[in-house]
Write a protein that holds these residues in place. Structure first.
Motif, mmCIF file in Angstrom:
data_model
loop_
_atom_site.group_PDB
_atom_site.id
_atom_site.type_symbol
_atom_site.label_atom_id
_atom_site.label_comp_id
_atom_site.label_asym_id
_atom_site.label_seq_id
_atom_site.Cartn_x
_atom_site.Cartn_y
_atom_site.Cartn_z
ATOM 1 N N VAL A 34 0.833 -1.656 0.009
ATOM 2 C CA VAL A 34 0.143 -0.038 0.099
ATOM 3 C C VAL A 34 0.718 1.271 -0.172
ATOM 4 C CG1 VAL A 34 -1.645 1.202 1.118
ATOM 5 C CG2 VAL A 34 -1.864 -0.679 1.407
ATOM 6 N N PRO A 35 0.783 1.985 -1.199
ATOM 7 C CA PRO A 35 1.849 3.381 -0.925
ATOM 8 C C PRO A 35 1.566 4.234 0.129
ATOM 9 C CG PRO A 35 0.400 3.270 -3.170
ATOM 10 C CD PRO A 35 -0.521 2.176 -1.674
ATOM 11 N N CYS A 36 2.852 4.625 0.725
ATOM 12 C CA CYS A 36 2.640 6.247 1.879
ATOM 13 C C CYS A 36 3.743 6.802 1.277
ATOM 14 C CB CYS A 36 3.789 4.735 3.143
ATOM 15 S SG CYS A 36 4.338 5.603 4.379
ATOM 16 N N ALA A 37 3.755 8.045 2.222
ATOM 17 C CA ALA A 37 4.252 9.046 1.667
ATOM 18 C C ALA A 37 5.615 8.597 1.734
ATOM 19 C CB ALA A 37 4.457 10.321 2.139
ATOM 20 N N ARG A 38 6.674 9.423 1.019
ATOM 21 C CA ARG A 38 8.328 8.809 0.985
ATOM 22 C C ARG A 38 8.855 9.074 2.930
ATOM 23 N NH1 ARG A 38 7.837 10.118 -4.578
ATOM 24 N NH2 ARG A 38 8.502 12.617 -4.040
ATOM 25 N N LEU A 39 8.599 10.319 3.002
ATOM 26 C CA LEU A 39 9.280 10.321 4.122
ATOM 27 C C LEU A 39 8.670 9.560 5.055
ATOM 28 C CD1 LEU A 39 10.937 13.171 5.550
ATOM 29 C CD2 LEU A 39 8.840 13.400 6.577
ATOM 30 N N TYR A 40 7.856 8.819 5.535
ATOM 31 C CA TYR A 40 7.293 7.657 5.869
ATOM 32 C C TYR A 40 7.746 6.118 5.880
ATOM 33 C CZ TYR A 40 6.184 11.809 9.169
ATOM 34 O OH TYR A 40 6.214 13.626 9.512
ATOM 35 N N GLN A 41 8.625 5.965 4.603
ATOM 36 C CA GLN A 41 7.940 4.785 4.650
ATOM 37 C C GLN A 41 9.055 3.475 5.457
ATOM 38 O OE1 GLN A 41 9.171 4.944 0.010
ATOM 39 N NE2 GLN A 41 7.975 5.452 -0.076
ATOM 40 N N ALA A 42 10.014 3.928 5.986
ATOM 41 C CA ALA A 42 10.773 3.065 6.694
ATOM 42 C C ALA A 42 10.151 2.783 7.801
ATOM 43 C CB ALA A 42 12.316 3.905 7.386
ATOM 44 N N GLN A 75 0.577 2.996 7.290
ATOM 45 C CA GLN A 75 -0.525 4.322 7.806
ATOM 46 C C GLN A 75 -1.931 3.658 8.664
ATOM 47 O OE1 GLN A 75 0.226 8.443 7.115
ATOM 48 N NE2 GLN A 75 -0.646 9.578 9.504
ATOM 49 N N THR A 76 -2.099 3.274 9.918
ATOM 50 C CA THR A 76 -3.300 3.261 10.260
ATOM 51 C C THR A 76 -4.406 3.997 10.440
ATOM 52 O OG1 THR A 76 -2.860 2.135 11.809
ATOM 53 C CG2 THR A 76 -3.066 1.162 10.440
ATOM 54 N N PHE A 77 -3.225 4.910 11.752
ATOM 55 C CA PHE A 77 -4.426 6.034 12.359
ATOM 56 C C PHE A 77 -4.030 7.386 12.203
ATOM 57 C CE2 PHE A 77 -6.023 2.431 14.171
ATOM 58 C CZ PHE A 77 -7.054 2.309 14.837
ATOM 59 N N VAL A 78 -4.452 8.419 12.340
ATOM 60 C CA VAL A 78 -4.096 9.966 12.740
ATOM 61 C C VAL A 78 -5.102 10.830 12.805
ATOM 62 C CG1 VAL A 78 -4.977 10.768 10.546
ATOM 63 C CG2 VAL A 78 -2.572 11.907 11.261
ATOM 64 N N VAL A 136 1.269 5.200 -8.882
ATOM 65 C CA VAL A 136 1.723 6.592 -9.302
ATOM 66 C C VAL A 136 1.108 8.053 -8.655
ATOM 67 C CG1 VAL A 136 2.697 8.168 -11.412
ATOM 68 C CG2 VAL A 136 3.076 6.070 -11.121
ATOM 69 N N LEU A 137 -0.829 8.348 -9.398
ATOM 70 C CA LEU A 137 -1.535 8.688 -8.882
ATOM 71 C C LEU A 137 -1.886 8.677 -7.384
ATOM 72 C CD1 LEU A 137 -3.756 9.063 -11.558
ATOM 73 C CD2 LEU A 137 -2.505 10.885 -11.402
ATOM 74 N N PHE A 138 -1.541 7.332 -6.794
ATOM 75 C CA PHE A 138 -2.159 8.179 -5.579
ATOM 76 C C PHE A 138 -0.429 8.104 -4.465
ATOM 77 C CE2 PHE A 138 -2.397 5.775 -1.487
ATOM 78 C CZ PHE A 138 -4.501 5.728 -1.290
ATOM 79 N N GLN A 139 0.095 8.095 -5.076
ATOM 80 C CA GLN A 139 1.770 8.244 -4.544
ATOM 81 C C GLN A 139 1.895 10.273 -4.574
ATOM 82 O OE1 GLN A 139 4.358 6.215 -2.646
ATOM 83 N NE2 GLN A 139 4.399 7.638 -2.136
ATOM 84 N N THR A 140 1.024 10.422 -5.805
ATOM 85 C CA THR A 140 2.204 11.481 -5.860
ATOM 86 C C THR A 140 0.401 12.453 -5.240
ATOM 87 O OG1 THR A 140 2.016 11.278 -8.752
ATOM 88 C CG2 THR A 140 1.525 13.341 -8.159
ATOM 89 N N ALA A 141 -0.476 11.927 -4.460
ATOM 90 C CA ALA A 141 -1.442 12.450 -4.130
ATOM 91 C C ALA A 141 -1.077 12.557 -2.217
ATOM 92 C CB ALA A 141 -2.900 11.693 -4.181
ATOM 93 N N LEU A 142 -0.152 11.630 -2.034
ATOM 94 C CA LEU A 142 0.097 11.307 -0.542
ATOM 95 C C LEU A 142 1.871 12.021 -0.637
ATOM 96 C CD1 LEU A 142 0.162 7.450 0.326
ATOM 97 C CD2 LEU A 142 -1.257 9.411 0.720
ATOM 98 N N GLU A 143 2.731 12.147 -1.072
ATOM 99 C CA GLU A 143 3.376 13.875 -1.096
ATOM 100 C C GLU A 143 2.958 14.648 -1.010
ATOM 101 O OE1 GLU A 143 6.207 12.359 -0.879
ATOM 102 O OE2 GLU A 143 5.722 9.765 -1.599
ATOM 103 N N LEU A 144 1.998 15.296 -2.240
ATOM 104 C CA LEU A 144 1.444 16.220 -2.020
ATOM 105 C C LEU A 144 0.642 16.512 -0.833
ATOM 106 C CD1 LEU A 144 -0.068 17.339 -5.686
ATOM 107 C CD2 LEU A 144 2.102 17.903 -4.748
#
Length: 539
Positions: free
Chosen positions: A274-282, A311-314, A344-352
């Motif tokens: 499942v895609p995750c923002a690159r800053l928190y992929q680790a 990422q399950t909760f925020v 690609v689009l889902f990952q882009t949305a997470l980064e923005l």
């Protein structure tokens, strides 16, 4: 003044009266606990519907009949319902023998993470009830630390800490309370960012025992100001062992690759399902196995929770939200023909969203349907105006003023100064034109989103307007201002629709989703999916 202590008078009635003490009517507790359950349910699922199910209702086949016995506990049960007769997927719960149906607002209903949370809510409230009747060894003070919603999230991630036989406090709940307290602090006039990696029950390779005297990771640590600099939550995390002690400070990327199996170059998606923002992929990768849980206090003062490789909760904007990215990504992927483009689009949305940049990502399977209706022809990358070369020159009134365009300032003196503009070159000269957005269309013309670098895609998507692609990922336009009023052709009245009257990014997303799937990114970090003119989920 003196006080005399007299032995309490015997309670009237039989053993049941002695069990409840002064609480002669336990039905009062039943009403309180049922009310608390549905009040807290509303905080997680705003707009959900709760429908009581009568004992003899025909919609209740197969539900076990239970007899309410308040002294024995809440008797919480849950049965999952599938969609039928146009109803969304819901769930039926039993509280003190009475059944209720819960149906969440929205087309997709309740996901797997939502169901886990509802079960966790039932277990936490049942534990509260057991403690009141002294049927659990846990102290009620442990459940009063932090907000009730914190314990629901903790019970979803660490259910063993809320079992009737549990006695130790939940490590996840203590970590949430610690991060929540740190969010109220600053260090050298900067907001505090930190995080913790809580080890699961499975053994970890090269795990070393906490040194003697290791501190418990709890809210008491927030008094140590220097602690805020040890861990930034993005690269470094506090390592919390199975006893809740702060055992170490680790680099999350190196901790994930400590066995060397995944060392080296990583794919852009971090190898996650499942895609995750690159800053928190680790952080997500650290929780893929072993039951580990990672919590991060982000620079935006959000509490992010990672478990099961996603990422399950925020906790953001004053409340907890269940993200369930797996179900939402699956629905988005099904709406597109190309799974690579969907990712690609889902990952882009997470980064923005992580950068707090707004955007609108539109997929148009049939571009001919939108050019000239939704997207202006001038905004299309490969649009050509064939009439420009054949345009007739504008006639000049005889005797009127004439504008002279000169290339050399020395020639200005040869013509009336009032009509000479040195250095200005009009469109007819072919150079010196005032640049517009169309002037840079050639940079993306003929390109595919699947071959562009992710940073370039994010830069194009962050421009004001929409980024539109066809079903195969070919770029149609970027920074396009979408048309909202799409009244049917021949409609002389052109009655403004509700969407036209709103006039916002949401309006553009609703209108564009009638032609294809749309992802809308708001500047407060929320990603929304629109299909067929409807908002289907928020992330």
């Amino acid at each position: 003044m003196s006080l005399s202590i007299q032995p309490s008078a015997p309670l009237p009635g039989g053993p049941e009266d002695r069990r409840f003490g002064a609480l002669r009517d336990p039905r009062t507790f039943v009403r309180v606990f049922v009310g608390v359950f549905f009040r807290d349910l509303e905080s997680f699922f705003p707009g959900c519907r709760v429908e009581p199910l009568d004992a003899d209702a025909p919609a209740r086949p197969g539900f076990p009949r239970t007899r309410s016995r308040p002294g024995g506990g809440m008797d919480f049960r849950m049965m999952v319902e599938g969609p039928r007769e146009g109803r969304e997927r819901g769930v039926a719960v039993s509280l003190f023998g009475s059944w209720y149906r819960i149906v969440a607002d929205g087309p997709i209903g309740l996901g797997e993470e939502d169901l886990r949370l509802i079960r966790a809510m039932g277990s936490v409230l049942d534990l509260n009830y057991q403690i009141l009747f002294r049927r659990s060894r846990m102290s009620i003070l442990q459940l009063l630390r932090g907000m009730p919603e914190d314990h629901y999230v903790a019970a979803c991630l660490e259910p063993s800490a809320y079992a009737p036989a549990a006695s130790a406090p939940s490590r996840v709940a203590e970590a949430i309370l610690t991060l929540r307290t740190m969010a109220l602090s600053t260090y050298e006039n900067r907001r505090v960012t930190t995080g913790a990696l809580i080890l699961g029950p499975s053994p970890v390779a090269d795990e070393s025992a906490a040194p003697p005297g290791a501190l418990a990771f709890g809210v008491e640590l927030t008094s140590l100001k220097s602690l805020h600099r040890l861990c930034d939550g993005r690269r470094t995390l506090f390592l919390v062992d199975r006893d809740g002690r702060m055992a170490d400070v680790v680099d999350v990327r190196r901790w994930v690759d400590r066995d060397g199996a995944t060392a080296g170059a990583e794919p852009d998606d971090g190898g996650l399902e499942v895609p995750c923002a690159r800053l928190y992929q680790a952080h997500a990768r650290a929780t893929r196995a072993g039951g580990h849980v990672c919590l991060v206090l982000s620079p935006h003062q959000e509490i992010k929770v990672f478990a099961g490789g996603m990422q399950t909760f925020v906790f953001a904007h004053g409340r907890w939200r269940v993200l369930d990215p797996a179900s939402k990504f699956a629905l988005w992927r099904e709406s597109l023909a190309d799974p690579r483009l969907a990712r690609v689009l889902f990952q882009t949305a997470l980064e923005l969203a992580e950068e707090r940049k707004g955007g609108l990502l539109v997929v148009v399977p049939v571009p001919a349907e939108v050019i000239g209706r939704l997207i202006a022809p001038e905004d299309v990358l490969d649009y050509r105006r064939d009439d420009q070369d054949d345009a007739e020159p504008t006639s000049i009134e005889p005797g009127g003023p004439t504008l002279h365009v000169v290339d050399d300032e020395r020639a200005v003196g040869e013509i009336p100064a009032s009509f000479a503009i040195p250095g200005f070159r009009g469109p007819g000269a072919g150079r010196g034109d005032s640049p517009s957005k169309r002037s840079i269309h050639y940079l993306a013309e003929g390109r595919s989103l699947l071959t562009l670098d992710s940073s370039v895609v994010e830069a194009l998507a962050s421009l004001d307007g929409a980024l539109a692609v066809d079903g195969e990922g070919r770029l149609l336009s970027f920074g396009a201002i979408l048309r909202h009023d799409l009244s049917p052709p021949g409609d002389g009245h052109r009655t403004p629709s509700r969407d036209t009257a709103e006039g916002a990014r949401t309006t553009a997303a609703i209108v564009a989703s009638r032609f294809g799937p749309v992802l809308k990114i708001s500047e407060d970090g929320i990603v929304s999916c629109f299909l067929d003119g409807n908002r289907v989920w928020d992330l």
